[in-house]
Design a protein around this motif. Structure first.
Motif, PDB file in Angstrom:
ATOM      1  N   ALA A  52       0.925  -1.236   0.160  1.00 38.65           N
ATOM      2  CA  ALA A  52      -0.183   0.282  -0.034  1.00 38.65           C
ATOM      3  C   ALA A  52       0.955   1.245   0.025  1.00 38.65           C
ATOM      4  CB  ALA A  52      -0.947  -0.057   1.037  1.00 38.65           C
ATOM      5  N   ILE A  66      -3.337   9.142  -0.260  1.00 43.28           N
ATOM      6  CA  ILE A  66      -4.006   8.137  -1.031  1.00 43.28           C
ATOM      7  C   ILE A  66      -4.534   8.850  -2.074  1.00 43.28           C
ATOM      8  CG2 ILE A  66      -5.921   6.404  -1.348  1.00 43.28           C
ATOM      9  CD1 ILE A  66      -5.628   6.047   1.695  1.00 43.28           C
ATOM     10  N   HIS A  91      -3.437   0.161  -3.000  1.00 40.00           N
ATOM     11  CA  HIS A  91      -3.266  -0.517  -1.914  1.00 40.00           C
ATOM     12  C   HIS A  91      -2.360  -1.694  -2.488  1.00 40.00           C
ATOM     13  CE1 HIS A  91      -6.325   2.472  -0.264  1.00 40.00           C
ATOM     14  NE2 HIS A  91      -5.756   2.017   0.846  1.00 40.00           N
ATOM     15  N   ASN A 126      -7.562   0.002  -5.594  1.00 39.14           N
ATOM     16  CA  ASN A 126      -6.738  -1.412  -5.399  1.00 39.14           C
ATOM     17  C   ASN A 126      -5.420  -1.230  -5.878  1.00 39.14           C
ATOM     18  OD1 ASN A 126      -9.523  -2.275  -4.883  1.00 39.14           O
ATOM     19  ND2 ASN A 126      -9.676  -3.137  -6.947  1.00 39.14           N
TER      20      ASN A 126
END
Length: 265
Positions: free
Chosen positions: A31, A39, A96, A93
């Motif tokens: 991640a 993020i 991560h 996805n």
């Protein structure tokens, strides 16, 4: 579709594969980012890197075509040809360290998807479809499931995007419960396209979503339809870009799935 579109499909597939290599080079099996700001930064960086190598070739491949800028937007587009692209379908996805992500490009003509390419860089698989000419995986024709019993069906759904309102989230929860009661197994995951390619390939039997985020639906809608599936809204009416919900299913279980979902829409 014309012979021009067959040539166009090869051109688009090459461009999407090249863009996929860029996204693959950015992938790590762990991640990236702990806080929300980190993020989001990684997600935007992925999008920017892919679009830098994908946008110009697609626009050049179809002179006069336009670009749908907001990948989280929904609803009908103006007339003409539009590229609806997700540069990192399943971006969350990817960030991560998970494997469920792809690059997608779909040509929408007068609000109907007519050509699509979905490329999975980690496996090298490429799903393609042309309206009226079928759907393929790496050149081999796709066919939806032959199931006729919803009670034996593997079905999927998921969020269309972060930040859905509470009413939408409760509707998703209620629909999952209803399908758990009536189906065999329910998958709840993102992104939509990665489930819809499984429906087109006959590995899953249906997918539904209570949202109209077009970039997550147009590619899979064309793939499923061209593989012999049924694509409607949750009331069973033909799906359009203006629709607020979506179901793509094997014909043998479609009516039963609509019967479960229609009261919840």
């Amino acid at each position: 579709m014309s012979l021009l579109d067959n040539a166009l499909l090869a051109t688009v597939a090459d461009a999407v594969r090249s863009a996929g290599a860029t996204l693959r080079d950015r992938y790590t099996p762990h991640a990236r980012g702990v806080g929300l700001d980190e993020i989001v930064h990684e997600i935007h960086a992925n999008d920017a890197a892919v679009l830098e190598v994908l946008k110009a070739p697609l626009l050049a491949a179809r002179p006069g075509s336009q670009w749908a800028e907001d990948e989280l937007a929904g609803g009908a587009l103006p007339g003409g040809e539009w590229w609806v692209v997700d540069p990192a379908e399943g971006n969350i996805n990817h960030v991560h360290g998970m494997a469920d992500w792809a690059v997608t490009a779909t040509l929408v003509r007068d609000n109907r998807p007519v050509l699509t390419v979905v490329h999975l860089p980690l496996t090298g698989d490429t799903y393609t479809a042309l309206a009226g000419l079928g759907a393929e995986l790496n050149g081999t024709a796709l066919r939806v499931s032959a199931k006729t019993d919803l009670g034996a069906a593997l079905i999927g759904t998921g969020q269309a995007k972060p930040g859905e309102d509470e009413r939408a989230l409760r509707k998703i929860g209620d629909s999952v419960t209803a399908m758990l009661v009536n189906g065999l197994v329910v998958r709840v995951s993102v992104p939509a396209t990665l489930q819809l390619i499984q429906v087109a390939a006959g590995r899953m039997d249906a997918f539904w979503q209570f949202s109209d985020v077009r970039s997550g639906l147009v590619a899979g809608a064309l793939l499923v339809a061209e593989a012999g599936g049924t694509v409607t809204d949750t009331d069973g009416r033909p799906w359009t870009l203006a629709g607020r919900d979506f179901i793509a299913a094997a014909p043998g279980i479609h009516a039963a799935a609509v019967k479960v979902l229609a009261p919840l829409a």
